[in-house]
Design an enzyme around this catalytic site. Structure first.
Site, PDB file in Angstrom:
ATOM      1  N   ARG A 272      -3.171 -15.755  22.307  1.00 50.01           N
ATOM      2  CA  ARG A 272      -3.971 -16.977  22.422  1.00 50.01           C
ATOM      3  C   ARG A 272      -3.066 -18.193  22.517  1.00 50.01           C
ATOM      4  O   ARG A 272      -2.051 -18.274  21.838  1.00 50.01           O
ATOM      5  CB  ARG A 272      -4.888 -17.130  21.194  1.00 50.01           C
ATOM      6  CG  ARG A 272      -5.857 -15.980  21.091  1.00 50.01           C
ATOM      7  CD  ARG A 272      -6.862 -16.178  19.982  1.00 50.01           C
ATOM      8  NE  ARG A 272      -7.694 -14.982  19.893  1.00 50.01           N
ATOM      9  CZ  ARG A 272      -8.620 -14.769  18.968  1.00 50.01           C
ATOM     10  NH1 ARG A 272      -8.852 -15.709  18.047  1.00 50.01           N
ATOM     11  NH2 ARG A 272      -9.328 -13.669  18.965  1.00 50.01           N
ATOM     12  N   ARG A 287      -1.423 -18.614  12.363  1.00 47.83           N
ATOM     13  CA  ARG A 287      -1.837 -19.014  13.711  1.00 47.83           C
ATOM     14  C   ARG A 287      -0.693 -18.798  14.680  1.00 47.83           C
ATOM     15  O   ARG A 287       0.205 -19.631  14.799  1.00 47.83           O
ATOM     16  CB  ARG A 287      -2.275 -20.485  13.707  1.00 47.83           C
ATOM     17  CG  ARG A 287      -3.066 -20.926  14.926  1.00 47.83           C
ATOM     18  CD  ARG A 287      -3.451 -22.384  14.855  1.00 47.83           C
ATOM     19  NE  ARG A 287      -4.364 -22.685  13.757  1.00 47.83           N
ATOM     20  CZ  ARG A 287      -5.685 -22.557  13.822  1.00 47.83           C
ATOM     21  NH1 ARG A 287      -6.257 -22.191  14.944  1.00 47.83           N
ATOM     22  NH2 ARG A 287      -6.438 -22.829  12.777  1.00 47.83           N
ATOM     23  N   GLU A 359     -10.010 -17.478   7.104  1.00 45.78           N
ATOM     24  CA  GLU A 359     -10.686 -16.500   7.952  1.00 45.78           C
ATOM     25  C   GLU A 359      -9.766 -15.319   8.266  1.00 45.78           C
ATOM     26  O   GLU A 359      -8.615 -15.493   8.669  1.00 45.78           O
ATOM     27  CB  GLU A 359     -11.117 -17.177   9.252  1.00 45.78           C
ATOM     28  CG  GLU A 359     -11.816 -16.229  10.202  1.00 45.78           C
ATOM     29  CD  GLU A 359     -12.177 -16.892  11.535  1.00 45.78           C
ATOM     30  OE1 GLU A 359     -12.301 -18.128  11.567  1.00 45.78           O
ATOM     31  OE2 GLU A 359     -12.325 -16.146  12.514  1.00 45.78           O
ATOM     32  N   SER A 362     -14.135 -12.115  11.894  1.00 46.35           N
ATOM     33  CA  SER A 362     -15.318 -12.812  12.364  1.00 46.35           C
ATOM     34  C   SER A 362     -16.202 -11.753  13.001  1.00 46.35           C
ATOM     35  O   SER A 362     -15.767 -11.072  13.924  1.00 46.35           O
ATOM     36  CB  SER A 362     -14.892 -13.872  13.374  1.00 46.35           C
ATOM     37  OG  SER A 362     -15.974 -14.697  13.709  1.00 46.35           O
ATOM     38  N   ARG A 401      -2.830 -11.745   9.320  1.00 46.56           N
ATOM     39  CA  ARG A 401      -3.417 -12.486   8.198  1.00 46.56           C
ATOM     40  C   ARG A 401      -3.594 -11.572   6.989  1.00 46.56           C
ATOM     41  O   ARG A 401      -3.494 -12.023   5.844  1.00 46.56           O
ATOM     42  CB  ARG A 401      -4.752 -13.113   8.615  1.00 46.56           C
ATOM     43  CG  ARG A 401      -4.536 -14.257   9.605  1.00 46.56           C
ATOM     44  CD  ARG A 401      -5.800 -15.031   9.917  1.00 46.56           C
ATOM     45  NE  ARG A 401      -5.497 -16.104  10.851  1.00 46.56           N
ATOM     46  CZ  ARG A 401      -6.376 -17.031  11.244  1.00 46.56           C
ATOM     47  NH1 ARG A 401      -7.620 -16.996  10.779  1.00 46.56           N
ATOM     48  NH2 ARG A 401      -6.022 -17.977  12.087  1.00 46.56           N
TER      49      ARG A 401
END
Length: 432
Positions: A272, A287, A359, A362, A401
């Site tokens: 990403r 991130r 997070e 999801s 994560r």
RNA sequence: GGAGAGGUGGCCGAGUGGUUGAAGGCGCAGCACUGGAAAUGCUGUUUGGGGGUAACUUCAACGAGGGUUCGAAUCCCUCCCUCUCCGCCA
């Protein structure tokens, strides 16, 4: 993609649900009026066109019959029919470009509309109005959390996360995992997959270079092009999530009802650009431009999708529970809901160094939104026609994560990190 | 990268200008036969858009997009994809 028929038949209802995401104002929101107007014009044109076409077909058939019956191709009655055929062709050629244009513009508007939130999705403006549904694992919260180092510092001290080298090789927002770090990442991937396979998911390893049709199918295109990496020479993109290739495995297929539900799990790297997030989470594993993820994807019938969604969340939660990582479950409000989702739960894991939940998964129910774009249908025996499947997916889990959460939650005063019990067989050690 | 072959319905596979949305087969569904089944026979079996309360009707679709023609799965052009052989390669 929303059903144009639904919009046509109940524009107020659709508008109301869209307003729950972003209220329609002079400056923003989703306005259905231009779409409805295009749709009306298009159908008008279509009717005119197909009447002409019907007559043209009739003429063709008549000429064919006459010639078969022995008429000469240059007989007067045939020449007259040809003349009429030519006139129709002229008229058609005037109508056709207009209709095509209208269809293309309607499609464009339709593709830009997000999914409708489910009726029971909590209404709210943004992430501050998400609703916490439950917490788990308070008993595993690490003591004296003020002494806990952020995971990147621990990772650096242990020599298992190296940012400098990765930046040299690639650029910022990449990391290299070294030694036990790489092994831990690999152990997590195996562990997650094994658990989800045991829960009934069929493992797949899809391509991670994917074409633009696939991205459109799941909703990343056309709106979110700037979020993905594109290979300039080819119509190929780096997958931002396994959701895209796995969902598109069934694009343009008509499944048998008895084949449903289909459950897939997949480990893939994800890529990403993280455009627009320059100041955020610049350190550590939170991130990155490249990260690993185990994804869960389901294809189900409409009647079962709500229950399947809850079950999928449970499958993701089971990983956190097995790792004894404290987390909470948020239900996203309408203002924070992803583009294609009608309902979404986020799992947030406890990161003690920052004293926050972050997070880590999801889990979304897309209803038939993606299935409509990707044309994934199913057929019930004895029933006429086809229906769109419902697609669901969720992370089970984001691996980087998860590693961050382990490094922080399992830290010991001496600077070492315990290995969660369930991972020890995978790693062959109990301490990092 | 070089050379060649090919893309037709759920699948296989015919079809080179005129009721071909598409023969035939397989599969599937229904019916008949049977005590029940197998085998056999008969019938049916694509999807999408528009109009209509409905019965129904109309248009579109043979990889995609253009073109020729009164008429195209069939002829022409462009593009995409797949396969085979050669080269290269983990």
């Amino acid at each position: 993609m929303l059903d144009i028929k639904l919009i046509r038949e109940n524009p107020q209802g659709v508008q109301e649900l869209l307003n729950r995401r972003t209220p329609l104002t002079e400056t923003g929101g989703y306005d259905l009026q231009p779409l409805l107007e295009l749709d009306r014009q298009q159908r008008e044109l279509e009717q005119a066109r197909s009447q002409l076409q019907a007559r043209s077909n009739e003429i063709g058939a008549m000429i064919g019959q006459k010639i078969k019956g022995g008429s000469k191709p240059d007989a007067p009655e045939i020449l007259a029919l040809k003349e009429e055929g030519n006139e129709i062709k002229t008229k058609l050629s005037e109508l056709e470009p207009g209709e095509k244009e209208l269809i293309a513009r309607r499609e464009e508007l339709l593709l830009a509309l997000p999914n409708l939130p489910a009726g029971d999705t909590p209404i709210g403006r943004n992430e501050t109005e998400n609703v916490e549904r439950r917490r788990w694992g308070d008993e595993y919260l690490p003591p004296n959390s003020d002494k806990i180092l952020p995971h990147w510092e621990i990772g650096e001290k242990l020599g298992i996360i190296n940012v400098e080298k990765a930046v040299k090789v690639a650029q910022a927002r990449f990391v290299a995992l070294m030694g036990a770090g790489a092994a831990l990442e690999r152990a997590l991937i195996s562990f997650m997959l094994d658990r989800q396979i045991a829960a009934g998911y069929l493992e797949v390893m899809p391509p991670v270079l994917i074409n633009s049709t696939s991205l459109r199918g799941t909703g990343q295109l056309p709106k979110f092009a700037e979020e993905s990496f594109k290979c300039g020479e080819d119509d190929l993109w780096l997958a931002p999530t396994a959701e895209v290739p796995v969902t598109n495995l069934y694009r343009d297929e008509i499944l048998a009802a008895e084949d449903l539900p289909i459950y897939h799990c997949a480990y893939t790297p994800c890529f990403r650009r993280e455009a627009g997030s320059y100041g955020k989470d610049t350190r550590g594993l939170i991130r990155l431009h490249q990260f690993n993820k185990v994804e869960l994807v389901k294809f189900v019938t409409p009647e079962t999708s709500a229950a399947e969604h809850e079950a999928l969340v449970g499958n993701a939660e089971a990983i956190l529970q097995a790792l004894q990582l404290p987390y909470r479950v948020l239900e996203l409000c309408t203002g924070d809901l992803g583009f294609g989702a009608q309902k979404c739960y986020d799992l947030e894991v406890w990161l003690p160094s920052s004293g926050k939940y972050r997070e880590i998964s999801s889990c979304s129910n897309f209803g038939d939104f993606q299935a409509r774009r990707a044309n994934i249908r199913f057929k019930e025996k004895g029933k006429k026609g086809t229906q769109f499947v419902h697609t669901l997916n969720g992370s089970g889990l984001a691996v980087g994560r998860t590693m961050a959460a382990i490094l922080e939650n399992y830290q010991q005063p001496d600077g070492t990190v315990r290995v969660p019990e369930v991972l020890q067989p995978y790693l062959g050690r109990s301490v990092l």
